[in-house]
Design a protein around this motif. Structure first.
Motif, mmCIF file in Angstrom:
data_model
loop_
_atom_site.group_PDB
_atom_site.id
_atom_site.type_symbol
_atom_site.label_atom_id
_atom_site.label_comp_id
_atom_site.label_asym_id
_atom_site.label_seq_id
_atom_site.Cartn_x
_atom_site.Cartn_y
_atom_site.Cartn_z
ATOM 1 N N VAL A 114 -71.488 -49.409 -30.245
ATOM 2 C CA VAL A 114 -72.072 -49.895 -29.007
ATOM 3 C C VAL A 114 -73.285 -50.769 -29.270
ATOM 4 C CG1 VAL A 114 -73.163 -49.145 -26.897
ATOM 5 C CG2 VAL A 114 -71.213 -47.934 -27.756
ATOM 6 N N SER A 174 -68.677 -42.086 -22.896
ATOM 7 C CA SER A 174 -69.778 -42.877 -22.343
ATOM 8 C C SER A 174 -70.092 -44.078 -23.224
ATOM 9 C CB SER A 174 -71.020 -42.012 -22.178
ATOM 10 O OG SER A 174 -70.722 -40.883 -21.420
ATOM 11 N N CYS A 175 -70.053 -43.870 -24.551
ATOM 12 C CA CYS A 175 -70.261 -44.993 -25.466
ATOM 13 C C CYS A 175 -69.196 -46.061 -25.234
ATOM 14 C CB CYS A 175 -70.193 -44.517 -26.910
ATOM 15 S SG CYS A 175 -71.720 -43.830 -27.497
ATOM 16 N N THR A 181 -73.493 -45.723 -17.413
ATOM 17 C CA THR A 181 -72.892 -44.879 -18.451
ATOM 18 C C THR A 181 -73.749 -43.651 -18.725
ATOM 19 O OG1 THR A 181 -73.891 -46.384 -20.019
ATOM 20 C CG2 THR A 181 -71.567 -46.600 -19.632
ATOM 21 N N ALA A 185 -69.904 -44.027 -32.944
ATOM 22 C CA ALA A 185 -69.797 -44.566 -31.586
ATOM 23 C C ALA A 185 -71.057 -45.348 -31.224
ATOM 24 C CB ALA A 185 -69.571 -43.426 -30.603
ATOM 25 N N LEU A 186 -72.221 -44.852 -31.651
ATOM 26 C CA LEU A 186 -73.464 -45.569 -31.348
ATOM 27 C C LEU A 186 -73.511 -46.904 -32.073
ATOM 28 C CD1 LEU A 186 -76.147 -42.770 -31.246
ATOM 29 C CD2 LEU A 186 -75.319 -44.174 -29.384
#
Lengths: 174, 104
Positions: A31, B16-17, A107, A27-28
């Motif tokens: 993003v 959140s990502c 976020t 996920a990181l």
């Protein structure tokens, strides 16, 4: 042997932590990676991690569906779309838009509030054991043709209309 | 067993990502990826609450909703990527900062 101040994690908890780390990493990457292809690969990693989480939660059918649909179909579609629309997107331009600072604040606040709410509730630590796992898939099949038959048919209609609409939208009228 | 809180915190992080990708990325395809992440986070919550709810072997609503979410996500990503390709064909860009035709 001295007493540990916390109980040792079980095997399941260790595996869950590894899978969750894979999901978080993916996920990181989605993003933060400046290159869209790296984002797509991170997305595949995150999908695999989520599928493993389902399997740890003993929802094997959902886990396999996740691999088939997300990893197999959606990731491929996204990769194709990246390849069809590349060009000026790989240059000196920033991967973030103008409002990314506000978005980061919002976020992180969302994450902190969610974690605060989740950890303030005394959730049950163990679920009821499932002894007859194969009954679940049979039960899913029965539910889709009995009580959920109308939503199921509507979903089939939605998929048909959406895919026909996608073809119409992406067609080249020349 | 894994405590329910772990699932929920993982889902909160993935959500959140996804939210950050949807709000802060410049490329339309990256925004779609963020939406997929958010849908996955919702599915983690559905599966976790199914597992820790009453009589998970009989009460399958959580799994059924998760399957519905997966199918709707497939439809959504097909239409979304078709829109992105159509926009790219007309404007030669998928940069969301440049797509401001509707801005007053």
């Amino acid at each position: 042997m001295p007493e540990l101040p916390f109980p040792l994690p079980t095997v399941q908890q260790v595996i869950f932590s590894m899978v969750a780390a894979l999901t978080v990493f993916g996920a990181l990457v989605v993003v933060l990676a400046p290159n869209l292809f790296h984002s797509a690969l991170g997305l595949v990693a995150a999908f695999f991690g989520v599928a493993s989480v389902y399997i740890i939660a003993e929802a094997e059918f959902i886990g396999v569906s996740q691999v088939l649909i997300y990893v197999g179909a959606i990731s491929t579609l996204i990769t194709f779309a990246i390849m069809l629309t590349r060009g000026m997107m790989f240059g000196a331009t920033s991967p973030r838009n103008r409002q990314w600072g506000t978005a980061a604040i919002i976020t992180s606040l969302t994450f902190l509030v969610l974690v605060a709410i989740v950890s303030s509730v005394p959730w049950p630590a163990v679920g009821e054991p499932i002894s007859q796992g194969h009954e679940i898939i049979a039960g899913l099949g029965r539910a889709f043709v009995n009580e959920y038959v109308i939503p199921f048919l509507l979903l089939a209609m939605l998929l048909l209309v959406a895919l026909a609409g996608a073809i119409v939208l992406a067609r080249d009228y020349k | 067993m894994v405590p329910l809180t772990w699932y929920l915190i993982l889902a909160a992080f993935v959500f959140s990502c996804g939210l950050f990708a949807a709000l802060g990325r410049r490329n339309a395809i990256a925004v779609l990826m963020g939406i997929e992440l958010m849908l996955n986070a919702a599915n983690i919550n559905l599966i976790a609450f199914w597992r820790y709810g009453a009589a998970p072997a009989q009460n399958l609503d959580g799994q059924i909703f998760a399957l519905f979410v997966i199918a709707v996500a497939a439809a959504e990503v097909a239409v979304g990527l078709a829109l992105v390709i159509s926009v790219y064909r007309n404007r030669r860009t998928v940069n969301l900062d440049d797509l401001d035709l509707l801005k007053g």
